[in-house]
Design a protein around this motif. Structure first.
Motif, PDB file in Angstrom:
ATOM      1  N   PRO A   1       0.829  -1.207   0.000  1.00 37.21           N
ATOM      2  CA  PRO A   1       0.000   0.000   0.000  1.00 37.21           C
ATOM      3  C   PRO A   1       0.867   1.261   0.000  1.00 37.21           C
ATOM      4  O   PRO A   1       0.492   2.277  -0.564  1.00 37.21           O
ATOM      5  CB  PRO A   1      -0.792  -0.096   1.305  1.00 37.21           C
ATOM      6  N   SER A   2       2.058   1.187   0.635  1.00 34.20           N
ATOM      7  CA  SER A   2       2.968   2.336   0.634  1.00 34.20           C
ATOM      8  C   SER A   2       4.381   1.840   0.941  1.00 34.20           C
ATOM      9  O   SER A   2       4.571   0.733   1.439  1.00 34.20           O
ATOM     10  CB  SER A   2       2.568   3.354   1.699  1.00 34.20           C
ATOM     11  N   TRP A   3       5.365   2.686   0.675  1.00 31.89           N
ATOM     12  CA  TRP A   3       6.762   2.355   0.954  1.00 31.89           C
ATOM     13  C   TRP A   3       6.977   2.186   2.464  1.00 31.89           C
ATOM     14  O   TRP A   3       7.686   1.292   2.920  1.00 31.89           O
ATOM     15  CB  TRP A   3       7.654   3.457   0.367  1.00 31.89           C
ATOM     16  N   GLU A   4       6.342   3.049   3.249  1.00 25.68           N
ATOM     17  CA  GLU A   4       6.469   3.011   4.717  1.00 25.68           C
ATOM     18  C   GLU A   4       5.945   1.679   5.257  1.00 25.68           C
ATOM     19  O   GLU A   4       6.530   1.066   6.134  1.00 25.68           O
ATOM     20  CB  GLU A   4       5.684   4.164   5.362  1.00 25.68           C
ATOM     21  N   GLU A   5       4.821   1.243   4.685  1.00 22.97           N
ATOM     22  CA  GLU A   5       4.200  -0.008   5.123  1.00 22.97           C
ATOM     23  C   GLU A   5       5.125  -1.189   4.822  1.00 22.97           C
ATOM     24  O   GLU A   5       5.231  -2.125   5.618  1.00 22.97           O
ATOM     25  CB  GLU A   5       2.839  -0.171   4.422  1.00 22.97           C
ATOM     26  N   LEU A   6       5.818  -1.112   3.711  1.00 24.08           N
ATOM     27  CA  LEU A   6       6.734  -2.196   3.330  1.00 24.08           C
ATOM     28  C   LEU A   6       7.870  -2.314   4.359  1.00 24.08           C
ATOM     29  O   LEU A   6       8.195  -3.414   4.818  1.00 24.08           O
ATOM     30  CB  LEU A   6       7.313  -1.932   1.941  1.00 24.08           C
ATOM     31  N   GLY A   7       8.454  -1.189   4.738  1.00 26.42           N
ATOM     32  CA  GLY A   7       9.533  -1.166   5.727  1.00 26.42           C
ATOM     33  C   GLY A   7       9.047  -1.731   7.054  1.00 26.42           C
ATOM     34  O   GLY A   7       9.743  -2.493   7.731  1.00 26.42           O
ATOM     35  N   ARG A   8       7.812  -1.379   7.410  1.00 26.50           N
ATOM     36  CA  ARG A   8       7.229  -1.840   8.664  1.00 26.50           C
ATOM     37  C   ARG A   8       7.052  -3.372   8.634  1.00 26.50           C
ATOM     38  O   ARG A   8       7.411  -4.072   9.573  1.00 26.50           O
ATOM     39  CB  ARG A   8       5.879  -1.144   8.885  1.00 26.50           C
ATOM     40  N   ARG A   9       6.527  -3.896   7.530  1.00 26.86           N
ATOM     41  CA  ARG A   9       6.296  -5.341   7.409  1.00 26.86           C
ATOM     42  C   ARG A   9       7.620  -6.112   7.462  1.00 26.86           C
ATOM     43  O   ARG A   9       7.702  -7.178   8.053  1.00 26.86           O
ATOM     44  CB  ARG A   9       5.585  -5.679   6.092  1.00 26.86           C
ATOM     45  N   LEU A  10       8.639  -5.544   6.860  1.00 25.61           N
ATOM     46  CA  LEU A  10       9.941  -6.219   6.825  1.00 25.61           C
ATOM     47  C   LEU A  10      10.554  -6.275   8.228  1.00 25.61           C
ATOM     48  O   LEU A  10      11.063  -7.317   8.654  1.00 25.61           O
ATOM     49  CB  LEU A  10      10.873  -5.482   5.856  1.00 25.61           C
ATOM     50  N   ALA A  11      10.475  -5.165   8.943  1.00 26.57           N
ATOM     51  CA  ALA A  11      11.028  -5.116  10.307  1.00 26.57           C
ATOM     52  C   ALA A  11      10.244  -6.048  11.228  1.00 26.57           C
ATOM     53  O   ALA A  11      10.815  -6.741  12.071  1.00 26.57           O
ATOM     54  CB  ALA A  11      10.988  -3.689  10.825  1.00 26.57           C
ATOM     55  N   GLU A  12       8.942  -6.084  11.030  1.00 32.16           N
ATOM     56  CA  GLU A  12       8.046  -6.881  11.876  1.00 32.16           C
ATOM     57  C   GLU A  12       8.294  -8.379  11.732  1.00 32.16           C
ATOM     58  O   GLU A  12       8.152  -9.136  12.675  1.00 32.16           O
ATOM     59  CB  GLU A  12       6.597  -6.595  11.469  1.00 32.16           C
ATOM     60  N   ARG A  13       8.672  -8.803  10.514  1.00 34.16           N
ATOM     61  CA  ARG A  13       8.887 -10.224  10.242  1.00 34.16           C
ATOM     62  C   ARG A  13       9.974 -10.793  11.145  1.00 34.16           C
ATOM     63  O   ARG A  13       9.904 -11.943  11.561  1.00 34.16           O
ATOM     64  CB  ARG A  13       9.242 -10.393   8.749  1.00 34.16           C
ATOM     65  N   GLY A  14      10.983  -9.958  11.420  1.00 38.53           N
ATOM     66  CA  GLY A  14      11.995 -10.331  12.404  1.00 38.53           C
ATOM     67  C   GLY A  14      12.912 -11.478  12.027  1.00 38.53           C
ATOM     68  O   GLY A  14      13.591 -12.025  12.885  1.00 38.53           O
ATOM     69  N   THR A  15      12.948 -11.848  10.745  1.00 40.67           N
ATOM     70  CA  THR A  15      13.811 -12.971  10.357  1.00 40.67           C
ATOM     71  C   THR A  15      15.152 -12.484   9.794  1.00 40.67           C
ATOM     72  O   THR A  15      16.044 -13.282   9.565  1.00 40.67           O
ATOM     73  CB  THR A  15      13.125 -13.877   9.294  1.00 40.67           C
ATOM     74  N   GLU A  16      15.294 -11.163   9.578  1.00 38.73           N
ATOM     75  CA  GLU A  16      16.523 -10.651   8.998  1.00 38.73           C
ATOM     76  C   GLU A  16      17.245  -9.712   9.970  1.00 38.73           C
ATOM     77  O   GLU A  16      16.608  -9.067  10.793  1.00 38.73           O
ATOM     78  CB  GLU A  16      16.228  -9.869   7.697  1.00 38.73           C
ATOM     79  N   THR A  17      18.566  -9.632   9.845  1.00 34.24           N
ATOM     80  CA  THR A  17      19.343  -8.688  10.638  1.00 34.24           C
ATOM     81  C   THR A  17      19.170  -7.297  10.025  1.00 34.24           C
ATOM     82  O   THR A  17      18.671  -7.168   8.902  1.00 34.24           O
ATOM     83  CB  THR A  17      20.845  -9.042  10.588  1.00 34.24           C
ATOM     84  N   ALA A  18      19.640  -6.259  10.755  1.00 30.55           N
ATOM     85  CA  ALA A  18      19.510  -4.888  10.251  1.00 30.55           C
ATOM     86  C   ALA A  18      20.221  -4.745   8.905  1.00 30.55           C
ATOM     87  O   ALA A  18      19.723  -4.071   7.996  1.00 30.55           O
ATOM     88  CB  ALA A  18      20.087  -3.914  11.268  1.00 30.55           C
ATOM     89  N   GLU A  19      21.362  -5.415   8.787  1.00 34.03           N
ATOM     90  CA  GLU A  19      22.132  -5.342   7.541  1.00 34.03           C
ATOM     91  C   GLU A  19      21.368  -6.002   6.395  1.00 34.03           C
ATOM     92  O   GLU A  19      21.291  -5.457   5.288  1.00 34.03           O
ATOM     93  CB  GLU A  19      23.463  -6.060   7.750  1.00 34.03           C
ATOM     94  N   GLN A  20      20.782  -7.155   6.670  1.00 32.22           N
ATOM     95  CA  GLN A  20      19.997  -7.863   5.645  1.00 32.22           C
ATOM     96  C   GLN A  20      18.770  -7.040   5.252  1.00 32.22           C
ATOM     97  O   GLN A  20      18.388  -7.007   4.080  1.00 32.22           O
ATOM     98  CB  GLN A  20      19.566  -9.242   6.170  1.00 32.22           C
ATOM     99  N   ILE A  21      18.162  -6.370   6.226  1.00 31.75           N
ATOM    100  CA  ILE A  21      16.989  -5.532   5.936  1.00 31.75           C
ATOM    101  C   ILE A  21      17.385  -4.400   4.985  1.00 31.75           C
ATOM    102  O   ILE A  21      16.673  -4.112   4.021  1.00 31.75           O
ATOM    103  CB  ILE A  21      16.361  -4.971   7.247  1.00 31.75           C
TER     104      ILE A  21
END
Ligand code: 5GP
Length: 182
Positions: free
Chosen positions: A123-143
């Motif tokens: 729905p938006s770029w911000e929402e994408l970042g939020r979903r990625l962080a929420e998933r919690g399977t990647e490190t900050a570098e991988q994100i």
């Protein structure tokens, strides 16, 4: 009617969830299982989520022309679509979905122009970042790497036959199904 549907879109947009939703209500639709050199995440099963293979086995698949397409994704691992199940599904007049990245989608369209390319957008770029962080399977570098890839993928939406926004999984799945049956 096109039997081959390619679903792509940025990381964490929810492509997998949308595809699972479609398969649950339409068991006659096939899903291509990719080969990858990435290691399984907890809960992932070999032969179900991916064929988890060694670098050597992947090289062999490439050399034997066993892959319809393959690409290095997120600058780390190789992922590829086994050719045989796709060819067999099309020959049997069955639907098959490929959930692959942008590079793979382009390669499939070149090899098989009849393929229906569907881009799933957030729905938006911000929402994408939020979903990625929420998933919690990647490190900050991988994100950070994944967001970088996502930026390039978002810019390529126009190359697809259709764009569907994933605001609500059920609605998005329904729209994709309609496009598959159109
Ligand atoms: P993940 O590591 O999160 O399972 O997947 C990373 C990315 O690889 C996803 O964007 C997915 O669409 C892509 N991918 C999965 N299988 C294939 C494939 O067979 N070919 C290509 N080109 N990309 C794939």
């Amino acid at each position: 009617m096109t039997k081959l549907t390619v679903i792509a879109g940025p990381t964490a947009v929810g492509k997998g969830t949308v595809v699972r939703h479609i398969l649950a209500s339409h068991p006659e639709v096939n899903l291509s299982i990719s080969a990858t050199t990435r290691k399984p995440r907890p809960g992932e099963i070999d032969g179900v989520h991916y064929f988890f293979v060694s670098e050597e086995r992947f090289d062999e698949m490439v050399a034997n022309n066993e892959l319809l397409e393959y690409a290095v994704v997120h600058k780390t691992h190789r992922y590829g679509t086994p050719r045989k199940p796709v060819v067999e599904a099309i020959a049997s007049n069955e639907q098959i979905i490929l959930e692959i990245d942008l590079q793979g989608a382009r390669l499939v369209k070149t090899a098989m122009p009849e393929a229906n390319l569907i881009f799933i957008a957030p729905p938006s770029w911000e929402e994408l970042g939020r979903r990625l962080a929420e998933r919690g399977t990647e490190t900050a570098e991988q994100i950070a790497v994944r967001l970088d890839t996502a930026k390039a993928e978002m810019a390529a939406q126009g190359e697809f036959d259709h764009v569907v926004i994933n605001e609500d999984v059920a609605k998005c799945a329904q729209q994709v199904l309609e496009l598959m049956q159109a």
